[in-house]
Write a protein that holds these residues in place. Structure first.
Motif, short mmCIF file in Angstrom:
data_model
loop_
_atom_site.label_atom_id
_atom_site.label_comp_id
_atom_site.label_asym_id
_atom_site.label_seq_id
_atom_site.Cartn_x
_atom_site.Cartn_y
_atom_site.Cartn_z
N LEU A 75 -68.89 -98.36 -53.60
CA LEU A 75 -70.09 -98.31 -52.74
C LEU A 75 -69.79 -98.88 -51.36
O LEU A 75 -70.16 -98.27 -50.34
CB LEU A 75 -71.24 -99.07 -53.39
N THR A 76 -69.11 -100.00 -51.31
CA THR A 76 -68.84 -100.60 -49.99
C THR A 76 -67.90 -99.70 -49.17
O THR A 76 -68.05 -99.62 -47.95
CB THR A 76 -68.25 -102.02 -50.12
N SER A 77 -66.99 -99.02 -49.85
CA SER A 77 -66.11 -98.07 -49.13
C SER A 77 -66.96 -96.98 -48.49
O SER A 77 -66.77 -96.60 -47.33
CB SER A 77 -65.11 -97.43 -50.09
N LEU A 78 -67.91 -96.47 -49.27
CA LEU A 78 -68.78 -95.40 -48.78
C LEU A 78 -69.62 -95.89 -47.59
O LEU A 78 -69.79 -95.19 -46.60
CB LEU A 78 -69.70 -94.96 -49.93
N VAL A 79 -70.12 -97.10 -47.70
CA VAL A 79 -70.95 -97.68 -46.63
C VAL A 79 -70.10 -97.83 -45.36
O VAL A 79 -70.53 -97.48 -44.26
CB VAL A 79 -71.53 -99.04 -47.08
N GLY B 215 -48.72 -97.58 -53.83
CA GLY B 215 -49.65 -97.19 -54.90
C GLY B 215 -51.11 -97.32 -54.53
O GLY B 215 -51.97 -97.39 -55.41
N ASP B 216 -51.40 -97.35 -53.26
CA ASP B 216 -52.79 -97.54 -52.82
C ASP B 216 -53.12 -96.53 -51.72
O ASP B 216 -52.25 -95.81 -51.23
CB ASP B 216 -52.95 -98.98 -52.31
N CYS B 217 -54.41 -96.51 -51.33
CA CYS B 217 -54.89 -95.64 -50.25
C CYS B 217 -54.60 -94.17 -50.54
O CYS B 217 -54.05 -93.44 -49.71
CB CYS B 217 -54.31 -96.05 -48.90
N ALA B 218 -55.00 -93.74 -51.73
CA ALA B 218 -54.72 -92.36 -52.16
C ALA B 218 -55.32 -91.34 -51.20
O ALA B 218 -54.72 -90.29 -50.96
CB ALA B 218 -55.28 -92.15 -53.57
N ASN B 219 -56.50 -91.65 -50.65
CA ASN B 219 -57.15 -90.68 -49.76
C ASN B 219 -56.29 -90.39 -48.54
O ASN B 219 -56.26 -89.26 -48.04
CB ASN B 219 -58.54 -91.17 -49.36
N ASP C 72 -61.34 -96.73 -56.19
CA ASP C 72 -60.63 -97.80 -55.47
C ASP C 72 -59.42 -97.28 -54.67
O ASP C 72 -58.69 -98.06 -54.09
CB ASP C 72 -60.16 -98.89 -56.45
N GLN C 73 -59.23 -95.94 -54.70
CA GLN C 73 -58.12 -95.29 -53.98
C GLN C 73 -56.74 -95.70 -54.50
O GLN C 73 -55.73 -95.51 -53.83
CB GLN C 73 -58.19 -95.54 -52.46
N LYS C 74 -56.68 -96.27 -55.72
CA LYS C 74 -55.38 -96.61 -56.30
C LYS C 74 -54.74 -95.34 -56.87
O LYS C 74 -55.44 -94.46 -57.38
CB LYS C 74 -55.53 -97.62 -57.43
N VAL C 75 -53.40 -95.30 -56.82
CA VAL C 75 -52.68 -94.13 -57.33
C VAL C 75 -52.15 -94.46 -58.72
O VAL C 75 -51.50 -95.49 -58.92
CB VAL C 75 -51.49 -93.77 -56.40
N THR C 76 -52.48 -93.59 -59.68
CA THR C 76 -51.96 -93.78 -61.03
C THR C 76 -51.22 -92.53 -61.47
O THR C 76 -51.52 -91.43 -60.98
CB THR C 76 -53.09 -94.07 -62.04
#
Lengths: 307, 312
Positions: A271-275, B246-250, A163-167
């Motif tokens: 999956l939708t991100s990849l699409v 905190g989002d869009c890590a890429n 989900d590209q979230k940063v943890t």
């Protein structure tokens, strides 16, 4: 048992270079059983020149405090390594070039010097395998390597691919694993309380902590990953199949120049991100809910960026 | 039977290595146990087979004088043996790591070589593992054809043409770049050097009997070509992209600078491959907002329109 000439010759050179070596080691090095190594040694010891000069090879196998050792006193006329076949040279040089392409994983200067040394020994032939440097942050790799050596923890900011979230996590690294151009760190994750693999190129920052890891002993199992139980049907260019783990693909077949693929995924968000990023190279056939998610996200962009 | 053959071949090797002059066939039959009477057909057959086996490993000199004298045989030491390569423990470990990385047919070929070079370090394990060539079924046949200087044929999907056609290629090198494997060779169909991505090869690579006729160009580095494909902009551009905290890590991984703004972070990044950056933005298209340049916004919009179009 078939005794292969090439292995016999290489084993003789190996024994000469490694005098008084455990039988078990020779067996492991040559992927043979200890009984097979004994047969090889016996035949090597039987080698001779007619009745002229007696034995050419002197090999003894002796028991010493329960461990069996092989000592080699003589390998008359065969004191050097036989040159490798071209295929063997290609594999060695190609493998070393691969390690060289992974910044920070091994000492780059050392491996470059080793490559030069071996290429010269192999006859200075052009390598038929070329490997481009990977996009790996050598500084982060160094922090992880040190943490492994010292059994210390590292705080990382990690971007989840799903989900590209940063943890932010505290991990106890135990192993660096390269797979093609991608490097992973296998570590005990204190947040997840289990072993996980993290892609090193998704680590935004890493800070060495002066805290000894104590979770590894307790870490018997991997973090449970959500089951891949969402079935989707996709149409795609064949090369896009590389984006999916082979074990998730249920069925794939050609439909003209394209492929029809059925697979199970964990997350429709991923999956939708990849699409979306495939720019039309992957099309969702079903379910309708995933198609709708793709359309909604694409429209969200267009609404924020009007022409 | 195999044991007898190998022992006889070992004897032959050691006899030849310890002979001060090349030996005739009669001298060899006399000194090497296992051939039997020198005038027997069986001895001649065995000797021919042994020569072949020795040649697979060593350079075998065979003289065929025209003056009626007997043929002689010797091992060319210089061509058969490696010079001494002094290796320390770390170097031996690197060699074992390099060979164990291979996950395809290479490993069978290389294992004995690696073991010999690495010695006891072959058995050492450490905190590093590497894997190369997993599931790459085209590697072994292409490597074989390159080493044998043979043309290969395969069905290949062309992105620009949108169709699949048979290509006849003189193979030169195998290239790994950013997790994708490529063949670099001379495409006979278009009379040009070309790169072929393994993932676009349909079916198997077929070897042919045709020898290659074009030598690999010395002035073209296939890795430079691949890096060049990524250069979509005329010169380096700078993008400003707003992303939630905190989002869009890429995108954060590509940023040179992160500036906190009202309600979001603004990422500043230099780029030369606008297409790649646009695809990264597409991954998070519902959360990222491109502030500039407009050309980058247009690229992403183009991707979104294509996605909408193919999904009807």
């Amino acid at each position: 048992m078939a005794v292969r000439f090439e292995i016999a010759v290489r084993m003789l050179a190996y024994l000469k270079a490694n005098n008084y070596v455990p039988l078990a080691q020779v067996a492991q090095v040559f992927s043979l059983s200890e009984a097979q190594v004994r047969i090889y040694c016996s035949h090597l010891a039987d080698a001779h020149i007619g009745d002229y000069y007696g034995e050419l090879v002197e090999i003894e196998i002796e028991d010493d405090d329960g461990e069996v050792w092989i000592s080699t006193k003589e390998t008359l006329g065969l004191n050097q390594q036989v040159k490798f076949t071209t295929e063997q040279s290609v594999a060695i040089i190609g493998g070393l070039k691969y390690l060289e392409s992974l910044p920070g994983l091994v000492d780059q200067k050392q491996i470059s010097a080793l490559l030069m040394k071996l290429q010269h020994a192999f006859g200075d032939q052009d390598s038929i395998i070329e490997i481009g440097a990977s996009d790996i942050n050598a500084h982060i790799v160094e922090i992880l390597k040190q943490a492994i050596d010292l059994a210390k923890c590292v705080r990382i900011e990690y971007g989840a691919a799903i989900d590209q979230k940063v943890t932010t996590r505290v991990i106890e690294p135990v192993l660096l694993q390269a797979n093609e151009s991608v490097l992973y760190v296998r570590a005990y994750c204190q947040e997840s309380q289990g072993m996980r693999s993290f892609r090193v190129d998704r680590i935004l920052s890493a800070t060495a902590l002066d805290i000894s890891g104590d979770g590894r002993e307790a870490a018997g199992s991997d973090v449970q990953i959500a089951a891949a139980d969402i079935s989707v049907s996709l149409q795609m260019l064949p090369e896009m199949l590389e984006s999916f783990a082979p074990e998730t693909v249920i069925e794939s077949r050609f439909d003209g120049d394209l492929m029809l693929v059925t697979l199970n995924v964990t997350s429709t968000k991923w999956l939708t991100s990849l699409v979306l990023a495939s720019a039309g190279d992957i099309v969702v056939i079903k379910p309708e809910s995933v198609r709708a998610e793709v359309l909604a996200r694409a429209n969200a962009w267009l609404s924020k960026h009007p022409q | 039977m195999a044991v007898e053959n190998t022992l006889r071949q070992l004897n032959l090797l050691l006899v030849l290595l310890n002979a001060s002059v090349p030996l005739t066939r009669a001298q060899i039959f006399d000194r090497v146990a296992g051939y039997g009477p020198s005038d027997s057909e069986a001895a001649q057959r065995k000797f021919e087979r042994d020569k072949k086996d020795l040649r697979s490993l060593l350079v075998f000199d065979e003289s065929n004088p025209n003056d009626g004298a007997s043929d002689t045989y010797a091992i060319d030491r210089k061509k058969s043996f490696m010079p001494d390569v002094p290796l320390d423990g770390d170097e031996k470990f690197l060699i074992s790591l390099a060979i164990k990385a291979w996950r395809d047919a290479h490993i069978g070929q290389a294992a004995s070589a690696g073991a010999v070079l690495s010695g006891a370090q072959w058995l050492r394990s450490g905190p590093i593992q590497a894997a190369l060539g997993r599931d790459e079924r085209h590697l072994a046949p292409l490597e074989k054809s390159i080493l044998e200087n043979r043309v290969v044929e395969f069905a290949y999907f062309s992105r620009s043409g949108g169709d699949t056609k048979t290509r006849c290629v003189e193979p030169w090198k195998i290239v790994l770049h950013q997790a994708h494997w490529y063949l670099f060779g001379y495409d006979q169909t278009v009379d040009q050097p070309r790169l072929f991505r393994f993932a676009r090869i349909h079916g198997d690579v077929q070897g042919t009997d045709q020898e290659i006729s074009v030598a690999p160009p010395q002035d073209i580095d296939p890795l430079d070509l691949l890096r060049g494909f990524q250069r979509t902009e005329a010169h380096e551009e700078v993008a400003r992209i707003a992303v939630p905290f905190g989002d869009c890590a890429n995108l954060r991984l590509l940023a040179d600078e992160v500036v906190e703004s009202s309600g979001s972070d603004v990422l500043n990044m230099k780029y030369i491959d606008g297409y790649r950056l646009a695809r990264e933005i597409a991954l998070v298209c519902d959360r990222a907002i491109v502030l500039e340049p407009k050309s980058l916004t247009d690229r992403v919009t183009e991707i979104m329109n294509t996605v909408l179009q193919v999904h009807g």
